[in-house]
Design a protein around this motif. Structure first.
Motif, mmCIF file in Angstrom:
data_model
loop_
_atom_site.group_PDB
_atom_site.id
_atom_site.type_symbol
_atom_site.label_atom_id
_atom_site.label_comp_id
_atom_site.label_asym_id
_atom_site.label_seq_id
_atom_site.Cartn_x
_atom_site.Cartn_y
_atom_site.Cartn_z
ATOM 1 N N SER A 13 -3.819 1.178 5.490
ATOM 2 C CA SER A 13 -3.463 1.059 4.071
ATOM 3 C C SER A 13 -2.333 0.054 3.886
ATOM 4 O O SER A 13 -2.355 -0.783 2.975
ATOM 5 N N ARG A 16 -3.615 -3.529 4.441
ATOM 6 C CA ARG A 16 -4.432 -4.037 3.338
ATOM 7 C C ARG A 16 -3.573 -4.481 2.154
ATOM 8 O O ARG A 16 -3.720 -5.603 1.656
ATOM 9 N N VAL A 17 -2.660 -3.595 1.734
ATOM 10 C CA VAL A 17 -1.843 -3.933 0.570
ATOM 11 C C VAL A 17 -0.887 -5.085 0.879
ATOM 12 O O VAL A 17 -0.584 -5.915 0.022
ATOM 13 N N THR A 18 -0.444 -5.162 2.109
ATOM 14 C CA THR A 18 0.494 -6.223 2.475
ATOM 15 C C THR A 18 -0.200 -7.580 2.547
ATOM 16 O O THR A 18 0.375 -8.605 2.156
ATOM 17 N N TYR A 140 0.574 -2.121 -7.752
ATOM 18 C CA TYR A 140 -0.417 -1.846 -6.714
ATOM 19 C C TYR A 140 0.255 -1.352 -5.432
ATOM 20 O O TYR A 140 -0.168 -0.367 -4.826
ATOM 21 N N THR A 141 1.347 -2.016 -5.038
ATOM 22 C CA THR A 141 2.043 -1.657 -3.808
ATOM 23 C C THR A 141 2.711 -0.292 -3.922
ATOM 24 O O THR A 141 2.677 0.507 -2.978
ATOM 25 N N ILE A 144 0.129 2.563 -3.473
ATOM 26 C CA ILE A 144 -0.257 2.780 -2.074
ATOM 27 C C ILE A 144 0.901 3.386 -1.284
ATOM 28 O O ILE A 144 0.707 4.287 -0.463
#
Length: 382
Positions: A13, A16-18, A140-141, A144
């Motif tokens: 996770s 992906r977000v990074t 978004y970050t 997550i």
């Protein structure tokens, strides 16, 4: 879900977000720095450098997340969660470094008006684009980060939010400069630098608190103590200690139980305490339960008393002249309040009469209490 599987899920996770953040920050930094140079906006260039620091931190986050997700090993029995903490400190230092560089350049231009830049109208469009992109990335970050309880990822999210705020300041500064206030672009850059520095300092402070093993808040500690006090078999509780480890928490607690229960029952109570605490807090990684037969903060210490083998040797010498006293059967020792209480079983079939058994029982109690440190002696005839 096993702890290793959970760690791997957190890593995926985070990765992906990074990577989404890295792509966004890379594109924005290119547009801001190139656009700032073309339209002569120091504030926009400063904002671009801030975004570029995000790009560097994104790669640092991916690296740390991979290392932190590794399972515990011989050298790191509690896992690698502190890697996230250390990385968060590094992110804060990056922010402070970027802030210092921007602030020095902006201050120099403010003191030398002839070096002030004059941005063009297109700079407003670039600043507005940056605000929209960074706010979307921040939201978004954060979503997550909260879903996987990652302090490092949350810190990176706030890095994005600081970008949003700085871009707002840049937008205002560029607008004011276009309206006839030439110093506002440089002033906006200086304000952005201060905002970045403040955010970096806050991130470092929070992470440093974890590195020096800062525990949970007093009200949280009281809640856990009250909870444990109500568990069946617990007669008292004290000395709850906690410390953070990455996204998790380590705890140890002293629990008082009836001093005459068996070791296995005491262990069962300890398991119940640990299970209850884990069910109460999902972030608890390890719980160490220390079983006490008494409140060792108030009771006399027993460390000076002889060990079991030493004491039994002394008791054999004392009991040897007593008919029927040996061999010893089921001798239970209770180390309490600086002395030793003894419970033992004496079979009646060793004696010709109940009177003989009672005499031996009395003699055992008498000679046993002649040994220093012996308290109550109880002999069960059966």
């Amino acid at each position: 879900m096993s702890r290793h599987t959970e760690a791997e899920t957190r890593y995926q996770s985070t990765r992906r977000v990074t990577l989404v953040g890295a792509f966004t920050n890379g594109a924005l930094a290119f547009l801001q720095i190139l656009g700032g140079l073309l339209v002569q906006s120091q504030a926009l260039i400063a904002d671009g450098l801030h975004t570029l620091s995000d790009l560097a931190s994104d790669f640092l986050v991916v690296f740390a997340a991979r290392k932190a997700s590794a399972p515990a090993d011989q050298d790191h029995p509690y896992g690698h969660g502190r890697i996230e903490t250390l990385t968060t400190v590094l992110l804060g230092l990056v922010l402070l470094g970027v802030a210092l560089g921007i602030l020095i350049d902006a201050s120099n231009r403010l003191m030398e008006p002839e070096t002030l830049l004059a941005p063009g109208p297109i700079a407003l469009l670039l600043a507005a684009t940056a605000i929209i992109a960074k706010e979307t990335l921040y939201r978004y970050t954060v979503r997550i980060a909260k879903s996987i309880s990652s302090g490092m990822l949350l810190a990176n999210a706030w890095h994005h939010r600081s970008d949003v705020l700085s871009s707002v300041v840049v937008l205002i500064g560029i607008g004011a400069t276009l309206a006839g206030f030439p110093f506002m672009d440089a002033l906006a850059a200086a304000i952005v630098a201060l905002m970045i520095g403040l955010m970096g300092a806050r991130i470092i402070w929070r992470s440093a608190s974890e590195l020096i093993d800062t525990g949970i808040k007093p009200e949280e500690e009281k809640q856990l103590l009250d909870l444990v006090s109500g568990i069946d078999g617990v007669t008292g509780v004290h000395e709850l200690r906690t410390r953070h480890m990455g996204n998790g928490l380590l705890a140890d607690i002293h629990v008082e139980v009836d001093p005459r229960i068996s070791v296995s029952e005491g262990h069962r109570i300890a398991e119940s305490v640990a299970q209850t605490l884990r069910q109460t807090r999902d972030d608890l990684l390890e719980v160490l339960v220390h079983i006490d037969p008494e409140d060792d903060r108030a009771a006399a210490p027993s460390s000076h008393l002889p060990s079991r083998s030493e004491l039994l040797n002394k008791l054999r010498l004392q009991w040897q002249p007593i008919p029927g006293a040996l061999p010893m059967d089921e001798v239970v020792l209770h180390y309490l309040d600086g002395h030793i209480d003894i419970d033992l079983h004496l079979p009646l079939d060793r004696f010709e009469s109940a009177a003989d058994a009672e005499k031996t029982r009395g003699d055992i109690i008498r000679v046993s209490q002649e040994i220093a440190g012996i308290g109550q002696v109880r002999v069960l005839l059966s």
